[in-house]
Each structure stands twice: as structure tokens, then as C-alpha cells.
Design a protein around this motif. Sequence first.
Motif, PDB file in Angstrom:
ATOM      1  N   PRO A  61      15.973  81.742  71.844  1.00  0.00           N
ATOM      2  CA  PRO A  61      14.921  82.371  71.028  1.00  0.00           C
ATOM      3  C   PRO A  61      15.389  82.778  69.639  1.00  0.00           C
ATOM      4  O   PRO A  61      14.600  82.761  68.690  1.00  0.00           O
ATOM      5  CB  PRO A  61      14.510  83.583  71.868  1.00  0.00           C
ATOM      6  N   ALA A  62      16.670  83.121  69.503  1.00  0.00           N
ATOM      7  CA  ALA A  62      17.183  83.542  68.196  1.00  0.00           C
ATOM      8  C   ALA A  62      17.106  82.418  67.167  1.00  0.00           C
ATOM      9  O   ALA A  62      17.073  82.677  65.951  1.00  0.00           O
ATOM     10  CB  ALA A  62      18.628  84.028  68.331  1.00  0.00           C
ATOM     11  N   ASN A  63      17.056  81.168  67.640  1.00  0.00           N
ATOM     12  CA  ASN A  63      16.982  80.025  66.723  1.00  0.00           C
ATOM     13  C   ASN A  63      15.554  79.685  66.298  1.00  0.00           C
ATOM     14  O   ASN A  63      15.352  78.911  65.364  1.00  0.00           O
ATOM     15  CB  ASN A  63      17.589  78.778  67.384  1.00  0.00           C
ATOM     16  N   HIS A  64      14.561  80.257  66.970  1.00  0.00           N
ATOM     17  CA  HIS A  64      13.178  79.843  66.720  1.00  0.00           C
ATOM     18  C   HIS A  64      12.725  80.086  65.280  1.00  0.00           C
ATOM     19  O   HIS A  64      12.137  79.184  64.662  1.00  0.00           O
ATOM     20  CB  HIS A  64      12.243  80.522  67.712  1.00  0.00           C
ATOM     21  N   PRO A  65      12.968  81.267  64.687  1.00  0.00           N
ATOM     22  CA  PRO A  65      12.554  81.457  63.285  1.00  0.00           C
ATOM     23  C   PRO A  65      13.240  80.473  62.335  1.00  0.00           C
ATOM     24  O   PRO A  65      12.620  79.990  61.375  1.00  0.00           O
ATOM     25  CB  PRO A  65      12.966  82.902  62.985  1.00  0.00           C
ATOM     26  N   ARG A  66      14.504  80.155  62.612  1.00  0.00           N
ATOM     27  CA  ARG A  66      15.223  79.212  61.751  1.00  0.00           C
ATOM     28  C   ARG A  66      14.660  77.794  61.877  1.00  0.00           C
ATOM     29  O   ARG A  66      14.534  77.073  60.892  1.00  0.00           O
ATOM     30  CB  ARG A  66      16.719  79.211  62.105  1.00  0.00           C
ATOM     31  N   LEU A  67      14.324  77.407  63.105  1.00  0.00           N
ATOM     32  CA  LEU A  67      13.747  76.080  63.310  1.00  0.00           C
ATOM     33  C   LEU A  67      12.397  75.962  62.606  1.00  0.00           C
ATOM     34  O   LEU A  67      12.109  74.952  61.945  1.00  0.00           O
ATOM     35  CB  LEU A  67      13.579  75.805  64.803  1.00  0.00           C
ATOM     36  N   LEU A  68      11.563  76.986  62.726  1.00  0.00           N
ATOM     37  CA  LEU A  68      10.260  76.962  62.061  1.00  0.00           C
ATOM     38  C   LEU A  68      10.408  76.924  60.547  1.00  0.00           C
ATOM     39  O   LEU A  68       9.686  76.201  59.854  1.00  0.00           O
ATOM     40  CB  LEU A  68       9.436  78.185  62.475  1.00  0.00           C
TER      41      LEU A  68
END
Length: 349
Positions: A61-68
Motif C-alpha cells: 500500500p505504501a507504493n500506491h500513491p507513487r504508482l498513481l
Amino acid sequence: MECFRVDESGYTGFDLLNLEQRFQGAAAIAIDDDQARRLIQEHFPKLQAEELKYRALSRRPANHPRLLALMRDVLTHHKCVTYVCDKRFLLLLMFLDYAVEPYYYVRGCDFYKDGQNYALGSLLYVAGPLLGEAAFEQLLVCFQRAVKEKSPAALTDLVAAARATRWQELPEALGPLAQYAAPECLQAIATSGVTTDAAFVVLQSLISRMEVMADGPYLVEHDQSKNLLTYHDLLLRFINHKDEVTFRQSEIASLTFPLKLQSVTQVDSRTSPAVQLADVMIGAAIEATNTLTGQRAGGLNPHDVMSLYADHQIIHMLPSTDFEGQKRFRQDTQANEVIDYFDKNFSKP
């Protein structure tokens, strides 16, 4: 010369009923490796893996903002397109192409007029199970096997499977096989080169958008994966086709030969940050589609993913019961001519 980097997801060859991978697609991005490397370093400065892989990153989940944020940058600043299809729906369209349409063709009916085949395919997608859920599923299994094997036994099993459904409730679609065992339909299924492999459909849709986006001649690079070998062969056949012809495919899409596409190259994705970005784009789109349709849970919020796209940046082949909207979208298209032309020029002997 402009270069589009391409990656795919969900490829299962001839098997379009694979329950684990209901959707198939591909993404193309016009970006060079230096630009892609800078984007990856900006959004994932602490990345330790050998290459950027969507599936691995989306688990945390910590990667989700970066992926978006990475996807937003790609979609905002680079030419790109993503294509997603429901493989079960595509199989139904193929069923109509080969197990139904030839019956109408020999009787002088244009089965494809104004997208009637898409409307009937969508109706079958929704109502098919009501004709006997187990029997209808077996019909699709038998059709897929008959196309692959092309044996008399497989064709006989297909007719028997059609007759085992409540076909009388939708004779327009199932009657040619169930009532008549229409020889023209069985011959079409048994024709060499006819396949349920979706790679051709995916590539045709992707190329139609790349041809519009490209300012002039362009190149394609894709990963060396086994799945993409089929795509590679098809791209070469498209490139080498030099006839001058244009087809209107929908309200927003057409395809003209010869293509602007000049060459296609396979590369190792580990050395191509641009191909890695294509992996992110198609990975996110397939995951979002799975989530929205209740196939899986977890990963990025699908509404956040889909909100990033402008209408011209995503293509989908999904069933729709908005029959009037489908008719408007596909009015005056040349579906019949397109199918005949592609069967003649691109089907393998």
C-alpha cells in the motif's frame, strides 16, 4: 524516429475461458529510455529491484500513491494508449463470427451492420447462462476446442453442445448450429488460420491508436517474453503489408495501410525503463478491471486509476447492453469488409 514501447498482460493463447485471467490487454507509450529512467528515479528513488514491475510494487500500500503519481505523469506528458478486453466477451464475438455469421452471409444478410454482432454478443454474455448455465458453458468450451482442433469429432461435439442448450429461446444466435448444423459455419470454424488467440485483436486496436498518435513514421519496441512472440510476428506482418486501403472501424477509429509503423524490435525489459513503464500502465489497467468486476481485491483503488485516463487514452472491449449507444458508435462501419480483408491477408495458412 518516434518509438512506442509496448507491453502486454493476461495473454493465455487460444484459451479465452481462463478463470484466473479474465482480461487481456496491452499498453503503448511514446517515451525514450532516458525519459523513463528519470521518471522512475523521481517516483521510486529507493527502488532496489532489478526492474520496475507493477505486480510487485502494487502489493505494498505504501507504493500506491507513487504508482498513481507515476501514471499521472506518463498520461499527462506522453502519448500513450491502453487496451483492455474481456476475453469471455471476445470469445462470444468469435463464436458469432464463425458459428453464426456464415449462415446469414450465404443468405444475403449483413450480420455486422451497425454493430449488430456486438449487441448480440453482449446479449449472449448476459443472457447466455439463462439458456442453461452448464450447457452454455460447455458450448463455449466445445467451440474453443473445435476452433483449435478442427477435427470432425470436435465439430460434432460442438453441434451437440448447441443442441443441449435451450437454443430455441435465442435462435438468432444458436439456431444455425443447433437447428441446422449449418455446414457453412462448420467449414468456417475448420478453416486453417482461424483461431481464438486474442493477440490479433489486441494488436489491431493498439495499432489503430498508435497510427493516429504518431506524427510520422515510428518504431515499436517490446519485451522478449514468450507471450509477446505472437505479437512480434503479427506486427511484422502488418509492417510488410503494402496494399493501400482504409477501413472505418467505429465512430472514433479507422485503420489505413500501409502503416506508418516501420519496424518492431524485441528488447530485454530489464534494460529498458520505457518498457517497464508500459508494464506499469497495463498492469494497473488489468488490475483495476479485475477489481471493478469483482474478480479480485486489493491493489490500487480502481476508480483512482481510471480517473487518470482521458477518453482517447484507453480502449476497451467489454459487453454493453446500451444497444442504441452501440449502434450509434458503430454506425456505417466496415466490419464485414475488415474481417474478409484480414482473413485474406493476415491469417496464417
